[in-house]
Design a protein around this motif. Structure first.
Motif, PDB file in Angstrom:
ATOM      1  N   SER A 184      26.071  39.802  34.674  1.00 49.65           N
ATOM      2  CA  SER A 184      27.406  39.294  35.457  1.00 49.65           C
ATOM      3  C   SER A 184      27.578  39.906  36.637  1.00 49.65           C
ATOM      4  N   HIS A 187      25.010  39.146  39.408  1.00 52.47           N
ATOM      5  CA  HIS A 187      25.474  37.695  39.912  1.00 52.47           C
ATOM      6  C   HIS A 187      26.754  37.787  40.980  1.00 52.47           C
ATOM      7  N   ASP A 188      27.635  38.434  40.458  1.00 52.52           N
ATOM      8  CA  ASP A 188      28.837  38.733  41.610  1.00 52.52           C
ATOM      9  C   ASP A 188      28.732  39.304  42.649  1.00 52.52           C
ATOM     10  N   LYS A 194      23.085  31.793  40.068  1.00 55.39           N
ATOM     11  CA  LYS A 194      23.773  31.285  38.918  1.00 55.39           C
ATOM     12  C   LYS A 194      22.948  30.736  37.876  1.00 55.39           C
ATOM     13  N   ASP A 198      22.749  32.264  34.069  1.00 59.88           N
ATOM     14  CA  ASP A 198      22.661  31.465  32.932  1.00 59.88           C
ATOM     15  C   ASP A 198      21.830  31.526  32.063  1.00 59.88           C
ATOM     16  N   ASN A 376      31.226  24.995  31.156  1.00 56.06           N
ATOM     17  CA  ASN A 376      31.337  26.389  32.119  1.00 56.06           C
ATOM     18  C   ASN A 376      30.180  26.504  32.806  1.00 56.06           C
ATOM     19  N   ARG A 377      28.994  26.056  32.242  1.00 53.59           N
ATOM     20  CA  ARG A 377      27.873  26.374  32.839  1.00 53.59           C
ATOM     21  C   ARG A 377      27.414  25.553  34.217  1.00 53.59           C
ATOM     22  N   TYR A 379      30.014  23.712  36.017  1.00 60.22           N
ATOM     23  CA  TYR A 379      31.134  23.806  36.790  1.00 60.22           C
ATOM     24  C   TYR A 379      31.516  25.145  37.127  1.00 60.22           C
ATOM     25  N   ASP A 380      30.921  26.365  36.683  1.00 59.54           N
ATOM     26  CA  ASP A 380      31.257  27.774  36.654  1.00 59.54           C
ATOM     27  C   ASP A 380      32.934  28.083  36.252  1.00 59.54           C
ATOM     28  N   TRP A 381      33.194  27.164  35.202  1.00 60.67           N
ATOM     29  CA  TRP A 381      34.472  27.597  34.599  1.00 60.67           C
ATOM     30  C   TRP A 381      34.361  28.571  33.563  1.00 60.67           C
ATOM     31  N   SER A 382      35.823  28.919  33.114  1.00 61.08           N
ATOM     32  CA  SER A 382      35.893  29.856  31.978  1.00 61.08           C
ATOM     33  C   SER A 382      36.827  29.406  30.920  1.00 61.08           C
TER      34      SER A 382
END
Length: 434
Positions: A184, A187-188, A194, A198, A376-377, A379-382
């Motif tokens: 993670s 990635h940041d 992304k 994933d 989440n995957r 749209y990159d939501w949480s």
């Protein structure tokens, strides 16, 4: 003259002692940083290549509490002794004001040469430094182990008095959390795309997720009725996008087999090979002779275990049942692989990928059956997926009711608008991150 000579000798001995203690302090500070900052994965790789220093460093870091206790004890001893000698020296030179001079000089010397400099080097060369210092630090740990053990006991007793529990750490979970955190973070920082993130995190999550989270729900399963006409069964198999379909008899809950389209077509070809009357030949088709024995799995099976079961049994298809044996859904090996690599489609599959339909207000059109993990995957939501698998299930759980069309809810940092409802099912929503 003799007294001055003695004072000069004492002066230089004290100076040399102070610098020697500062070097020891730097060694302890750098060693602590190197051994705690070094990657255990890299040290393990070096140890596999035959590095004895890396093996010693790994052994030392197996018990960080004992390691840090010994190093801190040695570091504090030399720092206190160096400060005491400096105070004595400056007091002799400057009288009472020597204490202030000693404090200022030793603070600068310890900060720069015994803390910042060695720790900076150790951080930038963690594995090399850890390997190099492992031998003397190991001797120090062994030598100071009785004192460190007494200190540890005293500290644990104090913490226990204040109600602090010293919980043991699962090395497996700790290693997985470290890897997931590194992915993670990468990635940041831009080291991982992304999709790469994933895939890697998806592989790590398999042992923590159950088949019920990704199975195809029973309401969406395409089945074959064993009592149907053989020609209708063949036509249904040819029209279907699936190669394997459950076979039921009487009631949809009564699964008696699984039909593979290849097995069915082989049986049909055999019947029609030399037949004069094709319709009469087809009527002889016995679907139960073609069907395979159904394979049932509990809904609480982890994805990791289920994948191993698929590989061991040489099958790709399983029916999911609850604790009462009632059919809940089905799962395939492809479903599990999709949790790692993303959606897998071929020329016969319908395009089920989430369409990023976004209006001018930032609302996304989402199907109620879309899983939270897929959203989440994509749209990159949480959104949290602990209490529900689908977006509709999450809304119902949070609202504590089955919402009506037009109702709007806000929770977890997102806005949910119910667009369409069929009976007790939410089929369409608009979702917008707030």
């Amino acid at each position: 003259m003799l007294i001055m000579a003695d004072l000069d000798a004492a002066f230089w001995i004290t100076i040399i002692s102070i610098f020697a203690l500062l070097i020891l302090s730097a060694f302890f500070s750098g060693s602590e940083t190197a051994l705690t900052a070094a990657s255990r994965g890299k040290l393990h790789g070096l140890a596999k290549q035959g590095s004895r220093g890396a093996k010693r460093a790994l052994d030392l870091t197996d018990d960080n509490e004992r390691l840090i206790g010994a190093v801190l004890l040695g570091n504090n001893l030399v720092n206190i002794l160096a400060t005491a000698l400096a105070t004595s020296l400056f007091t002799r030179l400057f009288g009472d004001s020597g204490v202030a001079f000693a404090t200022l000089v030793m603070t600068l010397l310890v900060l720069i040469f015994a803390e910042v400099l060695p720790k900076t080097y150790a951080i930038t060369n963690a594995e090399v430094s850890a390997t190099a210092v492992s031998a003397p630090i190991r001797i120090l740990v062994i030598f100071l182990s009785p004192i460190v053990a007494a200190v540890r006991l005293f500290v644990r007793t104090i913490l226990r008095i204040f109600g602090v529990k010293m919980a043991g750490q699962d090395n497996t979970d700790a290693a997985q959390e470290e890897i997931a955190g590194a992915i993670s973070l990468g990635h940041d920082e831009g080291s991982f795309q992304k999709d790469d993130r994933d895939r890697l995190l998806g592989a790590l999550d398999l042992k923590d997720r159950e088949v019920e989270e990704i199975m195809l729900h029973r309401s969406d399963i395409e089945m074959i009725n064993a009592d149907d006409d053989p020609q209708d069964i063949v036509r249904q198999c040819l029209d279907s996008a699936y190669t394997r379909m459950p076979l039921f008899k009487g009631d949809a809950e009564n699964i008696v087999g699984v039909v593979h389209s290849k097995d069915l077509l082989r049986a049909v070809e055999k019947l029609l090979r030399n037949a004069d009357n094709r319709q009469k030949a087809m009527s002889k088709l016995k679907i139960m002779d073609v069907a395979m024995k159904p394979y049932f799995v509990p809904e609480t099976t982890t994805l990791n275990d289920q994948m191993h079961q698929f590989l061991r049994r040489h099958t790709h298809f399983a029916l999911v049942v609850d604790e009462y044996g009632a059919l809940q859904g089905l799962i395939t090996l492809e479903d599990i692989l999709e949790e790692i690599v993303g959606e897998i489609t071929d020329e016969h599959d319908q395009d089920d990928e989430l369409e990023q339909n976004k209006d001018t207000k930032g609302n996304y059109d989402v199907d109620g059956t879309a899983t939270i993990r897929d959203l989440n995957r994509s749209y990159d939501w949480s959104l949290p997926d602990e209490e529900a698998n689908t977006i509709a299930g999450l809304v119902i759980h949070e609202a504590q009711m089955i919402p009506s069309e037009g109702q709007v809810f806000s929770f977890h940092g997102y806005r949910f608008q119910i667009v369409k409802r069929e009976q007790n099912r939410i089929t369409k929503l608009k979702v917008r991150p707030l």
